[in-house]
Each structure stands twice: as structure tokens, then as C-alpha cells.
Write an enzyme that holds these catalytic residues in place. Structure first.
Site, PDB file in Angstrom:
ATOM      1  N   GLY A  66     -24.861 -34.565  37.055  1.00 24.26           N
ATOM      2  CA  GLY A  66     -23.869 -34.060  37.992  1.00 24.26           C
ATOM      3  C   GLY A  66     -24.001 -34.689  39.367  1.00 24.26           C
ATOM      4  O   GLY A  66     -24.428 -35.835  39.513  1.00 24.26           O
ATOM      5  N   LEU A  67     -23.628 -33.923  40.385  1.00 25.93           N
ATOM      6  CA  LEU A  67     -23.666 -34.376  41.778  1.00 25.93           C
ATOM      7  C   LEU A  67     -22.835 -35.644  41.976  1.00 25.93           C
ATOM      8  O   LEU A  67     -23.250 -36.585  42.656  1.00 25.93           O
ATOM      9  CB  LEU A  67     -25.116 -34.624  42.244  1.00 25.93           C
ATOM     10  CG  LEU A  67     -26.040 -33.407  42.251  1.00 25.93           C
ATOM     11  CD1 LEU A  67     -27.454 -33.800  42.666  1.00 25.93           C
ATOM     12  CD2 LEU A  67     -25.511 -32.327  43.180  1.00 25.93           C
ATOM     13  N   CYS A  68     -21.658 -35.659  41.345  1.00 28.52           N
ATOM     14  CA  CYS A  68     -20.770 -36.820  41.491  1.00 28.52           C
ATOM     15  C   CYS A  68     -19.347 -36.349  41.799  1.00 28.52           C
ATOM     16  O   CYS A  68     -18.375 -36.896  41.251  1.00 28.52           O
ATOM     17  CB  CYS A  68     -20.804 -37.708  40.249  1.00 28.52           C
ATOM     18  SG  CYS A  68     -20.652 -36.852  38.677  1.00 28.52           S
ATOM     19  N   GLY A  69     -19.242 -35.343  42.649  1.00 31.05           N
ATOM     20  CA  GLY A  69     -17.937 -34.885  43.096  1.00 31.05           C
ATOM     21  C   GLY A  69     -17.091 -34.349  41.955  1.00 31.05           C
ATOM     22  O   GLY A  69     -17.564 -33.652  41.061  1.00 31.05           O
ATOM     23  N   ALA A 116     -18.087 -42.116  42.556  1.00 26.76           N
ATOM     24  CA  ALA A 116     -17.873 -40.719  42.933  1.00 26.76           C
ATOM     25  C   ALA A 116     -19.140 -40.106  43.521  1.00 26.76           C
ATOM     26  O   ALA A 116     -19.081 -39.331  44.486  1.00 26.76           O
ATOM     27  CB  ALA A 116     -17.417 -39.920  41.713  1.00 26.76           C
TER      28      ALA A 116
END
Length: 292
Positions: free
Chosen positions: A89-92, A247
Site C-alpha cells: 500500500g501507501l501508493c495513494g 503514485a
């Protein structure tokens, strides 16, 4: 009102977070360069491959002997949705945008009375879909231990899809991924791979004009069409790789900026609180001196 110690601890905590987001931004920037180069290098091959296969398909008279990957099963009742997302995760909104497109497509099919089956590649998409669509899941691929996506990973997914098609588990297969446009722009795509779709109006007519094929076109297509499925999946994985890093780089840049703004606000609040404490202490000292 928070104490000076609480404010100081919070400032230090946000500073630590800013260091992490800044580091993640720099790592994503480094990975983005390689991922973008891989995605852009694959595009000309995929385009020319589709032109060749499209030209062959346009010159082939569709009959009972035509490859099933080209003409389909004769039905459009069961659809397989292959969802390509990231493992981390942590990709907008990268994963959310792909899932949103998948959900819109799935709801349209269900409203039309069609059946759907879902194969997920990447756990983030699976996590977001499982609440409402878990009963449609038929397969999953986990590449979290794979450092760099390569063609063999696409072959693994392709073999599973082709095996399901040959077993008559579905009629139409569509892959979903995000095409890399720029660091701040990634476009979710839905691409039908089975049966193969070609824009015959845009097919390169010179391929058929200047080349003769041996064996016949149908025999060549039987060999090329499965490779075409793998090629499309590999292209989708590469586009996803670049889109994910772009992203993430953008998201971590925004997080770093927001952390900086929060630190500034907390520092102002800390200084005001500290000044108020000092002022109160001075007033107490002066009041005590006057009482004496």
C-alpha cells in the site's frame, strides 16, 4: 489543552514520520525510473505484436476450425475479471482506482444478468474486493516475494487463465490494470484478452501485403494467440509497476509536505504555550514580591 511535554513529543513524532515518508519518496523515485523504462520498452513490442496478430486475424476467414481464442465460445454469459494490483500500500489511490473500475464493470455485468468470476493478482486489490465480491473469487496470485516482475510471472497467470478457458469455465476474460501516464497521472484500464479483440481498421495492411505465411494463418494464430494473452498480461504488470511507484512517489511527497505543515503549526502552538507558562510564572513572582 495539551501540556508542553505532550506538544514536544508530538513534534518529535511527526518529524520521525516525515523522515520515513521522505525516504519512501526517494526510494519510489529510484524504482520509478527502472519501472518506467521497462514499461515504455515493452509498449512498441506489444503494439507491433498486436498489429501482426490483428493482420493475420483480419485475413482469416472465421470458421469452425478457427482458434477459440479468436472466435470465442459462442456465448457471452460468463466473464472472468483478472484484477492486477500491487502487493503493498501507501501508493495513494492507485489500487482504489483500479478496484473502482472493476466494481463498475462487475455491477454492469451483473445488472445485465451475466455471471462473473474474479482472479486477483496482488493482495491489495483482493483485500478491497473481498468484502462485496469474495464469493466470486476463483483464484489469486501472490508476487510479494518477487523483487522484479518478469515474463515468467505473466506466463504463470496466463497459463491459469488459458486452462480455465479450455475447461469452459468462462467465455470472456478482461484484465484490469493502470496505464502509466506520468508521476501524477495513472489511468485505470479494462482490456479484453479472450476472445482477442482487434481494430481491423487500424491493422497494418502492409504486413499482409508483403509477407506470405507458412503454415496457414489459422495455424500461426493458434500458436500466437496464447502468447498474445501472456504479452497483454505482462504489459499490464509492467504498466502497473510504473504506475504504483509514480503514485507512491506522489503520495509520499504530499505526506512529507503535510508533515512539514503540521510541524510548523505544532511549533507555533508550543511556543505560544511556553510563552504563556513563562508569563504566568513572571506574574506569580512579581505578585509575591509586591506582597512582601
Amino acid at each position: 489543552m495539551p501540556s508542553l511535554k505532550d506538544l514536544k513529543n508530538r513534534i518529535e513524532s511527526v518529524k520521525s514520520t516525515r523522515k520515513i515518508t521522505k525516504a519512501m519518496q526517494m526510494v519510489a523515485a529510484a524504482k520509478l525510473r527502472r519501472a518506467q523504462e521497462a514499461a515504455e520498452a515493452a509498449r512498441p513490442y506489444a503494439t507491433k505484436f498486436n498489429e501482426v496478430v490483428g493482420s493475420l486475424a483480419s485475413s482469416t476467414v472465421q470458421s469452425d476450425s478457427s482458434p477459440r481464442l479468436l472466435v470465442g465460445t459462442g456465448s457471452t454469459q460468463t466473464h472472468l475479471l483478472v484484477v492486477l494490483t500491487s502487493e503493498r500500500g501507501l501508493c495513494g489511490g492507485f489500487n482504489s482506482n483500479i478496484v473502482k473500475k472493476v466494481k463498475a464493470h462487475a455491477e454492469k455485468l451483473l445488472a445485465d444478468g451475466k455471471q462473473i468470476k474474479i482472479v486477483t493478482v496482488g493482495k491489495k486489490g483482493r483485500d478491497q474486493l473481498k468484502r462485496d465480491y469474495a464469493h466470486f473469487f476463483v483464484g489469486h496470485f501472490d508476487f510479494s516475494d518477487t523483487k522484479n516482475i518478469n515474463y515468467s510471472n505473466a506466463e504463470e497467470v496466463s497459463r491459469d487463465i488459458l486452462s480455465r478457458f479450455n475447461s469452459d469455465e468462462f467465455d470472456i476474460a478482461t484484465i484490469f490494470f493502470s496505464k502509466f501516464i506520468s508521476v501524477v497521472s495513472q489511468e485505470p484500464q479494462g482490456l479484453q484478452v479472450i476472445p482477442a479483440e482487434f481494430n481491423f481498421d487500424d491493422a497494418d495492411k502492409s504486413i499482409s501485403t508483403f509477407f506470405e505465411y507458412e503454415p496457414e494463418e489459422e495455424a500461426i494464430l493458434k500458436d500466437l494467440l496464447p502468447r498474445g494473452v501472456t504479452t497483454q498480461i505482462f504489459t499490464g504488470l509492467l504498466e502497473n509497476g510504473a504506475s504504483e511507484q509514480g503514485a507512491r512517489m506522489s503520495a509520499m511527497d504530499n505526506a512529507t509536505r503535510n508533515a512539514g505543515d503540521m510541524i510548523d503549526r505544532l511549533t507555533i502552538q508550543y511556543n505560544r504555550s511556553r510563552q504563556a507558562v513563562i508569563t504566568n510564572e513572571l506574574i506569580e513572582i512579581i505578585s509575591g514580591a509586591e506582597a512582601l
